[in-house]
Design a protein around this motif. Structure first.
Motif, PDB file in Angstrom:
ATOM      1  N   GLY A 122      30.619 -38.906 -51.569  1.00 52.18           N
ATOM      2  CA  GLY A 122      31.804 -39.740 -52.080  1.00 52.18           C
ATOM      3  C   GLY A 122      31.826 -39.742 -53.664  1.00 52.18           C
ATOM      4  N   VAL A 123      32.908 -39.499 -54.240  1.00 53.32           N
ATOM      5  CA  VAL A 123      33.244 -39.481 -55.498  1.00 53.32           C
ATOM      6  C   VAL A 123      34.448 -40.383 -56.143  1.00 53.32           C
ATOM      7  N   VAL A 124      34.023 -41.198 -57.382  1.00 57.92           N
ATOM      8  CA  VAL A 124      35.060 -42.020 -58.073  1.00 57.92           C
ATOM      9  C   VAL A 124      35.255 -41.192 -59.270  1.00 57.92           C
ATOM     10  N   VAL A 178      37.455 -47.989 -55.109  1.00 57.76           N
ATOM     11  CA  VAL A 178      38.008 -46.463 -55.753  1.00 57.76           C
ATOM     12  C   VAL A 178      39.391 -46.646 -56.186  1.00 57.76           C
ATOM     13  N   ILE A 179      40.411 -47.054 -55.587  1.00 55.82           N
ATOM     14  CA  ILE A 179      41.703 -46.972 -56.055  1.00 55.82           C
ATOM     15  C   ILE A 179      41.689 -48.160 -57.267  1.00 55.82           C
ATOM     16  N   GLY A 180      41.519 -49.219 -57.163  1.00 55.81           N
ATOM     17  CA  GLY A 180      41.320 -50.281 -58.286  1.00 55.81           C
ATOM     18  C   GLY A 180      40.851 -49.642 -59.575  1.00 55.81           C
ATOM     19  N   ILE A 226      39.852 -58.050 -59.958  1.00 52.91           N
ATOM     20  CA  ILE A 226      39.402 -59.350 -59.272  1.00 52.91           C
ATOM     21  C   ILE A 226      38.658 -58.590 -57.986  1.00 52.91           C
ATOM     22  N   GLU A 227      37.458 -58.744 -57.938  1.00 50.41           N
ATOM     23  CA  GLU A 227      36.552 -58.041 -56.667  1.00 50.41           C
ATOM     24  C   GLU A 227      35.819 -59.211 -55.903  1.00 50.41           C
ATOM     25  N   TYR A 228      36.026 -59.162 -54.691  1.00 52.34           N
ATOM     26  CA  TYR A 228      35.422 -60.220 -53.820  1.00 52.34           C
ATOM     27  C   TYR A 228      34.003 -60.074 -53.531  1.00 52.34           C
ATOM     28  N   VAL A 236      42.967 -53.276 -51.693  1.00 52.42           N
ATOM     29  CA  VAL A 236      41.790 -53.767 -50.685  1.00 52.42           C
ATOM     30  C   VAL A 236      41.513 -52.981 -49.628  1.00 52.42           C
ATOM     31  N   GLY A 237      41.703 -51.627 -49.730  1.00 52.97           N
ATOM     32  CA  GLY A 237      41.388 -50.849 -48.696  1.00 52.97           C
ATOM     33  C   GLY A 237      42.583 -50.210 -47.890  1.00 52.97           C
ATOM     34  N   ARG A 238      42.547 -49.439 -47.002  1.00 55.10           N
ATOM     35  CA  ARG A 238      43.784 -48.783 -46.181  1.00 55.10           C
ATOM     36  C   ARG A 238      43.369 -48.910 -44.920  1.00 55.10           C
TER      37      ARG A 238
HETATM   38  P1  NAD Z   1      38.107 -49.669 -51.041  1.00 59.38           P
HETATM   39  O1  NAD Z   1      37.565 -49.885 -49.651  1.00 59.38           O
HETATM   40  O2  NAD Z   1      37.362 -48.512 -51.736  1.00 59.38           O
HETATM   41  O3  NAD Z   1      37.862 -50.672 -51.891  1.00 59.38           O
HETATM   42  C1  NAD Z   1      38.508 -51.962 -51.671  1.00 59.38           C
HETATM   43  C2  NAD Z   1      37.710 -53.319 -52.504  1.00 59.38           C
HETATM   44  O4  NAD Z   1      38.637 -54.381 -52.394  1.00 59.38           O
HETATM   45  C3  NAD Z   1      36.342 -53.521 -51.897  1.00 59.38           C
HETATM   46  O5  NAD Z   1      35.588 -53.461 -53.135  1.00 59.38           O
HETATM   47  C4  NAD Z   1      36.525 -54.802 -51.669  1.00 59.38           C
HETATM   48  O6  NAD Z   1      35.305 -55.560 -51.781  1.00 59.38           O
HETATM   49  C5  NAD Z   1      37.681 -55.390 -52.106  1.00 59.38           C
HETATM   50  N1  NAD Z   1      38.328 -56.583 -51.596  1.00 59.38           N
HETATM   51  C6  NAD Z   1      38.804 -56.382 -50.025  1.00 59.38           C
HETATM   52  N2  NAD Z   1      39.267 -57.853 -49.950  1.00 59.38           N
HETATM   53  C7  NAD Z   1      39.319 -58.318 -51.092  1.00 59.38           C
HETATM   54  C8  NAD Z   1      40.235 -59.730 -51.447  1.00 59.38           C
HETATM   55  N3  NAD Z   1      40.466 -60.280 -50.503  1.00 59.38           N
HETATM   56  N4  NAD Z   1      39.743 -59.990 -52.783  1.00 59.38           N
HETATM   57  C9  NAD Z   1      39.301 -59.144 -53.733  1.00 59.38           C
HETATM   58  N5  NAD Z   1      38.662 -58.076 -53.430  1.00 59.38           N
HETATM   59  C10 NAD Z   1      38.662 -57.355 -52.170  1.00 59.38           C
HETATM   60  O7  NAD Z   1      39.888 -49.606 -50.942  1.00 59.38           O
HETATM   61  P2  NAD Z   1      40.784 -48.790 -51.764  1.00 59.38           P
HETATM   62  O8  NAD Z   1      40.183 -48.983 -53.360  1.00 59.38           O
HETATM   63  O9  NAD Z   1      41.821 -49.680 -51.401  1.00 59.38           O
HETATM   64  O10 NAD Z   1      40.839 -47.297 -51.292  1.00 59.38           O
HETATM   65  C11 NAD Z   1      41.156 -46.984 -49.920  1.00 59.38           C
HETATM   66  C12 NAD Z   1      40.685 -45.933 -49.463  1.00 59.38           C
HETATM   67  O11 NAD Z   1      41.099 -44.716 -50.200  1.00 59.38           O
HETATM   68  C13 NAD Z   1      39.125 -45.769 -49.594  1.00 59.38           C
HETATM   69  O12 NAD Z   1      38.471 -45.952 -48.396  1.00 59.38           O
HETATM   70  C14 NAD Z   1      38.701 -44.678 -50.351  1.00 59.38           C
HETATM   71  O13 NAD Z   1      37.974 -43.851 -49.495  1.00 59.38           O
HETATM   72  C15 NAD Z   1      40.068 -43.756 -50.234  1.00 59.38           C
HETATM   73  N6  NAD Z   1      40.147 -43.321 -51.827  1.00 59.38           N
HETATM   74  C16 NAD Z   1      39.270 -42.485 -52.192  1.00 59.38           C
HETATM   75  C17 NAD Z   1      39.226 -41.839 -53.371  1.00 59.38           C
HETATM   76  C18 NAD Z   1      38.216 -40.947 -53.934  1.00 59.38           C
HETATM   77  O14 NAD Z   1      37.442 -40.298 -53.066  1.00 59.38           O
HETATM   78  N7  NAD Z   1      38.000 -40.728 -55.250  1.00 59.38           N
HETATM   79  C19 NAD Z   1      40.382 -42.477 -54.325  1.00 59.38           C
HETATM   80  C20 NAD Z   1      41.206 -43.592 -53.787  1.00 59.38           C
HETATM   81  C21 NAD Z   1      41.001 -43.837 -52.598  1.00 59.38           C
END
Ligand code: NAD
Ligand code: FAD
Length: 466
Positions: free
Chosen positions: A348-350, A183-185, A202-204, A270-272
């Protein structure tokens, strides 16, 4: 020493909503926040500022790419005043966080500014300008989350950055390398692509937004590629290094070939991870899971009976509205009520454009659970409303039980899907069938007609306009 029925630690959408609900229910309530502004990640460095930049950059893109289609000509060049865009975002954040201050005072909630830390299960020390201790019969931990990283990455917060820095850059990157197509990326990648940066994601995994329905991943990737975002799927990042203003990201593709990306900024998304640093959990005897989340039962109560936890710091989706529902739930439990959250119906929304929104089960989940289902899909391009606005990308897909026709999942991509998903949540909360939705009148011309048409398609393959 001040005494409270409830102390809430953390003022994000989980904590401040919990505090308001506790106060509404007659409890003497305190909220503790370590930063000077209330609202947590969501209001300060998350939902609100990211949406402000998405909206500003969307206006710019409309002006340079789509106004002409509508017969609107702008004499001279359309220019970005990036400093102003960032300042506007700051003022949106300020107005919103000030709004929470007002709500705290309106509800007679005592606000403590400082780091809250358990001394024991009923006493919390607050270290701010001064150090003081309060006593609380019950405590709600709502300390949220912080960005995760990879072990080999040094986040210098200048060139190798998280979302927090990406929301306050002083220049538009030339080439932003984004690690993680979640979502953030995608949201922040799209902001900077619209403003003119080259953006490489770049996505895993083998698809972006991998937790959503795969049809949505495909449709959003197609739309974003058209906007010029480059995707490198099934790529495993192995190193990130910085040399002056240049950042080099090394990854291996699925054939194990090494690929390097050189940019001026690298966004690590890559997440939180849950945030409990300095909270003194051991002093209160509160347990965490292996993943660092505070361990709670289905009443969101920790192993210490008067301490509860909500939001990003516990299991489940890291979403503002999920945190808020949990805040309300705990407040009502403390008041002796019997509230309930249907976690299957947290949407869930992007907020890219086109927007992406989902609720319920994806096709992949239904297949895995061996649930027989029907699928009805309707393309946005077949709607009069979409053609009028020029937003023809996307679709609405409704999945319903093959035998009972109950709606099991709704997945959409397109204009204003972030708002359209509310209809699906309502329908599913009342356990509607696809036919129920199909028989409801939807105003014409609206994007919502795609929901009705997808429901018709799922009911009996009888969409009217395709
Ligand atoms: P995310 O979990 O949405 O995405 C992380 C991405 O990174 C995944 O696609 C994963 O496969 C990838 N990834 C993980 N390790 C990797 C690696 N080593 N190399 C390449 N890719 C890799 O996390 P986020 O985008 O960091 O967001 C964090 C949290 O914040 C999310 O849980 C989300 O729910 C929340 N958020 C929500 C919104 C929204 O609701 N619109 C917006 C921003 C953030
Ligand atoms: P938080 O909002 O993280 O708040 C926790 C608060 O606790 C913080 O203010 C912190 O300073 C405080 N705190 C921590 N420890 C202590 C302590 N010991 N003492 C005192 N205070 C403490 N979600 C959505 O639903 N929609 C979106 O559009 C969206 N966009 C996002 C965009 C970005 C860039 C990011 C990063 C996140 C986004 N999210 C979005 C996720 C959303 O921000 C979180 O899910 C939400 O903020 C979680 O709320 P919370 O109350 O659990 O914690």
């Amino acid at each position: 020493m001040s005494q409270y029925d409830v102390a809430v630690i953390g003022s994000g959408p989980g904590g401040y909503v919990a505090a308001i609900r506790c106060a509404q229910l007659g409890m003497k309530t305190a909220i503790i926040e370590k930063y000077n502004t209330l609202g947590g990640t969501c209001l300060n460095v998350g939902c609100i500022p990211s949406k402000a930049l998405l909206d500003s950059s969307h206006h710019y893109e409309e002006a340079i790419k789509h106004f002409a289609d509508h017969g609107i000509e702008i004499p001279g060049e359309v220019k970005i005043n990036f400093k102003k865009m960032i300042e506007r975002k700051g003022s949106v954040v300020e107005q919103t966080t000030k709004g929470i201050e007002f709500l705290m005072s309106k509800n007679k909630i005592d606000v403590y500014t400082g780091m809250g830390s358990f001394k024991d299960a009923t006493h919390i020390e607050i270290k701010g300008d001064k150090t003081e201790t309060i006593e609380a019969k019950n405590t709600i931990i709502a300390t949220g989350s912080k960005p995760s990283t990879l072990p080999f990455i040094t986040l210098d917060k200048e060139r190798v950055i998280t979302s927090t820095e990406a929301l306050k850059l002083s220049e538009i990157p030339k080439h932003m390398v984004v690690i993680g197509g979640g979502v953030i990326g995608l949201e922040l990648g799209q902001v900077y692509r619209r403003l003119g940066a080259e953006v490489s994601v770049i996505e895993y995994m083998d698809r972006i937004i991998p937790t959503m329905d795969s049809a949505q991943s495909k449709e959003l990737a197609k739309a974003m590629k058209k906007q010029g975002v480059k995707f490198f799927l099934s790529h495993k990042v192995s190193n990130v290094s910085r040399n002056g203003d240049e950042v080099t990201v090394t990854a291996t593709d699925k054939k194990d070939k090494e690929v390097t990306f050189t940019g001026d900024y690298c966004l690590v998304s890559v997440g939180r991870k849950p945030y409990t640093d300095g909270l003194g959990l051991d002093n209160a005897g509160v347990k965490v899971t292996e993943r660092g989340q505070i361990d709670v039962n289905d009443q969101l109560q920790t192993n210490v009976s008067n301490i509860y936890a909500i939001g990003d710091v516990i299991k489940g989706a890291m979403l503002a509205h999920k945190a808020s529902e949990e805040g309300t739930l705990v407040a009502e439990i403390l008041a002796g009520q019997k509230p309930h959250i249907n976690y299957n119906l947290i949407p869930g929304v992007v907020y890219t454009w086109p927007e992406v929104a989902s609720v319920g089960k994806t096709e992949e989940q239904l297949k895995e659970a061996k649930i027989e289902y029907k699928s009805g899909q309707f393309p946005m391009r077949a709607l009069g409303r979409s053609r009028a606005s020029g937003d023809t990308e996307g679709f609405v897909k409704i999945l319903s039980d093959k035998t009972t026709d109950e709606v099991l999942g709704v997945h959409m991509v397109g204009a204003r899907c972030a708002d359209l998903i509310a209809e699906a949540v309502t329908a599913m909360e009342f356990r509607a069938s696809a036919e129920d939705i199909a028989r409801m009148s939807h105003a014409h011309p609206t994007y919502a007609e795609a929901v009705k048409e997808a429901a018709l398609a799922a009911t009996d393959d009888r969409a009217l306009h395709i």
